[in-house]
Design a protein around this motif. Structure first.
Motif, PDB file in Angstrom:
ATOM      1  N   GLU A   1     -15.556  24.131 -89.408  1.00 59.61           N
ATOM      2  CA  GLU A   1     -16.208  24.217 -88.096  1.00 59.61           C
ATOM      3  C   GLU A   1     -15.669  25.401 -87.307  1.00 59.61           C
ATOM      4  N   PHE A   2     -14.364  25.614 -87.401  1.00 62.19           N
ATOM      5  CA  PHE A   2     -13.740  26.731 -86.699  1.00 62.19           C
ATOM      6  C   PHE A   2     -14.329  28.058 -87.175  1.00 62.19           C
ATOM      7  N   ASN A   3     -14.441  28.231 -88.484  1.00 58.85           N
ATOM      8  CA  ASN A   3     -15.014  29.472 -89.026  1.00 58.85           C
ATOM      9  C   ASN A   3     -16.474  29.634 -88.626  1.00 58.85           C
ATOM     10  N   ARG A   4     -17.226  28.530 -88.651  1.00 59.06           N
ATOM     11  CA  ARG A   4     -18.642  28.596 -88.275  1.00 59.06           C
ATOM     12  C   ARG A   4     -18.790  29.011 -86.812  1.00 59.06           C
ATOM     13  N   ILE A   5     -17.980  28.456 -85.939  1.00 57.48           N
ATOM     14  CA  ILE A   5     -18.077  28.769 -84.515  1.00 57.48           C
ATOM     15  C   ILE A   5     -17.603  30.193 -84.238  1.00 57.48           C
ATOM     16  N   MET A   6     -16.530  30.602 -84.900  1.00 58.82           N
ATOM     17  CA  MET A   6     -16.008  31.942 -84.667  1.00 58.82           C
ATOM     18  C   MET A   6     -16.958  33.016 -85.188  1.00 58.82           C
ATOM     19  N   THR A   7     -17.669  32.752 -86.266  1.00 57.85           N
ATOM     20  CA  THR A   7     -18.635  33.746 -86.761  1.00 57.85           C
ATOM     21  C   THR A   7     -19.881  33.769 -85.887  1.00 57.85           C
TER      22      THR A   7
ATOM     23  N   ASN B   1      -8.430  17.854 -78.914  1.00 54.10           N
ATOM     24  CA  ASN B   1      -7.724  18.272 -77.707  1.00 54.10           C
ATOM     25  C   ASN B   1      -8.516  17.922 -76.447  1.00 54.10           C
ATOM     26  N   CYS B   2      -9.785  18.319 -76.406  1.00 53.27           N
ATOM     27  CA  CYS B   2     -10.566  18.131 -75.178  1.00 53.27           C
ATOM     28  C   CYS B   2     -11.641  17.054 -75.314  1.00 53.27           C
ATOM     29  N   SER B   3     -11.839  16.501 -76.505  1.00 60.03           N
ATOM     30  CA  SER B   3     -12.815  15.454 -76.826  1.00 60.03           C
ATOM     31  C   SER B   3     -14.260  15.891 -76.594  1.00 60.03           C
ATOM     32  N   LEU B   4     -14.513  17.188 -76.676  1.00 63.30           N
ATOM     33  CA  LEU B   4     -15.866  17.721 -76.611  1.00 63.30           C
ATOM     34  C   LEU B   4     -16.276  18.170 -78.008  1.00 63.30           C
ATOM     35  N   PRO B   5     -17.573  18.304 -78.262  1.00 58.79           N
ATOM     36  CA  PRO B   5     -17.963  18.925 -79.521  1.00 58.79           C
ATOM     37  C   PRO B   5     -17.417  20.351 -79.575  1.00 58.79           C
ATOM     38  N   PRO B   6     -17.089  20.864 -80.763  1.00 62.42           N
ATOM     39  CA  PRO B   6     -16.441  22.173 -80.867  1.00 62.42           C
ATOM     40  C   PRO B   6     -17.239  23.314 -80.235  1.00 62.42           C
ATOM     41  N   GLU B   7     -18.560  23.176 -80.148  1.00 67.34           N
ATOM     42  CA  GLU B   7     -19.370  24.233 -79.534  1.00 67.34           C
ATOM     43  C   GLU B   7     -19.062  24.378 -78.052  1.00 67.34           C
TER      44      GLU B   7
ATOM     45  N   PHE C   1     -15.740  25.763 -72.805  1.00 66.88           N
ATOM     46  CA  PHE C   1     -15.908  25.361 -71.416  1.00 66.88           C
ATOM     47  C   PHE C   1     -14.812  24.412 -70.951  1.00 66.88           C
ATOM     48  N   SER C   2     -13.893  24.061 -71.826  1.00 66.47           N
ATOM     49  CA  SER C   2     -12.809  23.170 -71.422  1.00 66.47           C
ATOM     50  C   SER C   2     -11.739  23.973 -70.687  1.00 66.47           C
ATOM     51  N   SER C   3     -10.787  23.272 -70.144  1.00 67.35           N
ATOM     52  CA  SER C   3      -9.761  23.943 -69.354  1.00 67.35           C
ATOM     53  C   SER C   3      -8.691  24.609 -70.219  1.00 67.35           C
ATOM     54  N   ASP C   4      -8.564  24.197 -71.484  1.00 69.41           N
ATOM     55  CA  ASP C   4      -7.516  24.733 -72.344  1.00 69.41           C
ATOM     56  C   ASP C   4      -8.123  25.203 -73.662  1.00 69.41           C
ATOM     57  N   THR C   5      -8.757  26.346 -73.649  1.00 65.87           N
ATOM     58  CA  THR C   5      -9.486  26.868 -74.803  1.00 65.87           C
ATOM     59  C   THR C   5      -8.547  27.220 -75.955  1.00 65.87           C
ATOM     60  N   ASP C   6      -7.379  27.756 -75.655  1.00 67.16           N
ATOM     61  CA  ASP C   6      -6.460  28.171 -76.713  1.00 67.16           C
ATOM     62  C   ASP C   6      -5.987  26.987 -77.549  1.00 67.16           C
ATOM     63  N   ARG C   7      -5.651  25.879 -76.912  1.00 64.52           N
ATOM     64  CA  ARG C   7      -5.221  24.691 -77.654  1.00 64.52           C
ATOM     65  C   ARG C   7      -6.357  24.128 -78.490  1.00 64.52           C
ATOM     66  N   CYS C   8      -7.586  24.191 -77.957  1.00 66.12           N
ATOM     67  CA  CYS C   8      -8.745  23.715 -78.720  1.00 66.12           C
ATOM     68  C   CYS C   8      -8.924  24.542 -79.986  1.00 66.12           C
ATOM     69  N   ARG C   9      -8.784  25.857 -79.856  1.00 66.57           N
ATOM     70  CA  ARG C   9      -8.937  26.726 -81.026  1.00 66.57           C
ATOM     71  C   ARG C   9      -7.862  26.429 -82.067  1.00 66.57           C
ATOM     72  N   GLU C  10      -6.624  26.208 -81.625  1.00 68.66           N
ATOM     73  CA  GLU C  10      -5.547  25.876 -82.560  1.00 68.66           C
ATOM     74  C   GLU C  10      -5.838  24.569 -83.277  1.00 68.66           C
ATOM     75  N   TRP C  11      -6.304  23.559 -82.532  1.00 69.86           N
ATOM     76  CA  TRP C  11      -6.599  22.265 -83.128  1.00 69.86           C
ATOM     77  C   TRP C  11      -7.735  22.384 -84.132  1.00 69.86           C
ATOM     78  N   LEU C  12      -8.785  23.099 -83.752  1.00 72.58           N
ATOM     79  CA  LEU C  12      -9.917  23.265 -84.663  1.00 72.58           C
ATOM     80  C   LEU C  12      -9.503  24.013 -85.925  1.00 72.58           C
ATOM     81  N   GLU C  13      -8.678  25.034 -85.789  1.00 72.64           N
ATOM     82  CA  GLU C  13      -8.254  25.817 -86.938  1.00 72.64           C
ATOM     83  C   GLU C  13      -7.415  24.970 -87.893  1.00 72.64           C
ATOM     84  N   LYS C  14      -6.660  24.039 -87.344  1.00 68.82           N
ATOM     85  CA  LYS C  14      -5.788  23.213 -88.175  1.00 68.82           C
ATOM     86  C   LYS C  14      -6.542  22.062 -88.830  1.00 68.82           C
ATOM     87  N   TYR C  15      -7.375  21.327 -88.068  1.00 68.92           N
ATOM     88  CA  TYR C  15      -7.988  20.108 -88.570  1.00 68.92           C
ATOM     89  C   TYR C  15      -9.426  20.275 -89.057  1.00 68.92           C
ATOM     90  N   LEU C  16     -10.183  21.197 -88.497  1.00 65.33           N
ATOM     91  CA  LEU C  16     -11.571  21.426 -88.915  1.00 65.33           C
ATOM     92  C   LEU C  16     -11.783  22.919 -89.184  1.00 65.33           C
TER      93      LEU C  16
END
Length: 174
Positions: free
Chosen positions: A49-55, A21-27, A31-46
């Motif tokens: 990584e999503f679980n690691r970042i959320m924990t 979504n934002c082309s930044l590393p998931p960490e 800091f991107s402008s659309d955090t909710d879309r990034c979280r959705e994308w990470l949850e679907k495709y990675l």
């Protein structure tokens, strides 16, 4: 002990994942402008990584109802001036002495007609081949005595300003 040392050392080459979504590393998606879309994308495709970042951040729920408000660019320092519509629409021209034989022309009231003062000052400077600057909240100072010429030029340049709206204040001391 041998397992701890092998887990703490990275294996090369490093695999770096980027958010689709934002082309930044998931960490850095926070800091991107659309955090909710990034979280959705990470949850679907990675999902790993999503679980690691959320924990790591402690927000495993995904949606935060009391998400902190981030400061937009500019912050509190960017205070936009409010247009003043309560005053009468009047352009005032006056002449002020500058030294013994020199004088300046002061134009006030152009902002009541929603005219950009910087653009107007630049126009006056090029039209009269002199220095012109915005000095106050609603004041343009033109070097030289060009007050008589302004009665013709202002309605010609800005048709919304009729000659009846232009007032001559005479000689004033600044």
């Amino acid at each position: 002990m041998a397992e701890e040392e092998s887990n703490s050392k990275p294996s090369y080459p490093l695999k770096v994942f980027y958010c689709g979504n934002c082309s930044l590393p998931p960490e850095y998606c926070d800091f991107s402008s659309d955090t909710d879309r990034c979280r959705e994308w990470l949850e679907k495709y990675l999902p790993d990584e999503f679980n690691r970042i959320m924990t790591c951040t402690g927000t495993a729920g995904g949606d935060d109802s009391d998400e902190k408000k981030r400061q937009k660019r500019g912050g509190k320092g960017m205070v936009k001036s409010k247009k003043k519509d309560d005053g009468p629409k009047q352009v005032c021209l006056s002449r002020a002495p500058r030294g013994k034989k020199k004088s300046v022309t002061v134009v006030t009231g152009l902002s009541t007609f929603n005219i950009d003062l910087k653009v107007a000052a630049k126009f006056f400077g090029t039209k009269f081949a002199c220095g012109s600057s915005v000095t106050g909240e609603d004041e343009i100072v033109i070097q030289g005595d060009v007050k008589d010429d302004l009665f013709d030029i202002i309605p010609e340049k800005w048709p919304e300003i009729d000659e009846d709206y232009i007032e001559d204040l005479g000689d004033l001391k600044r």
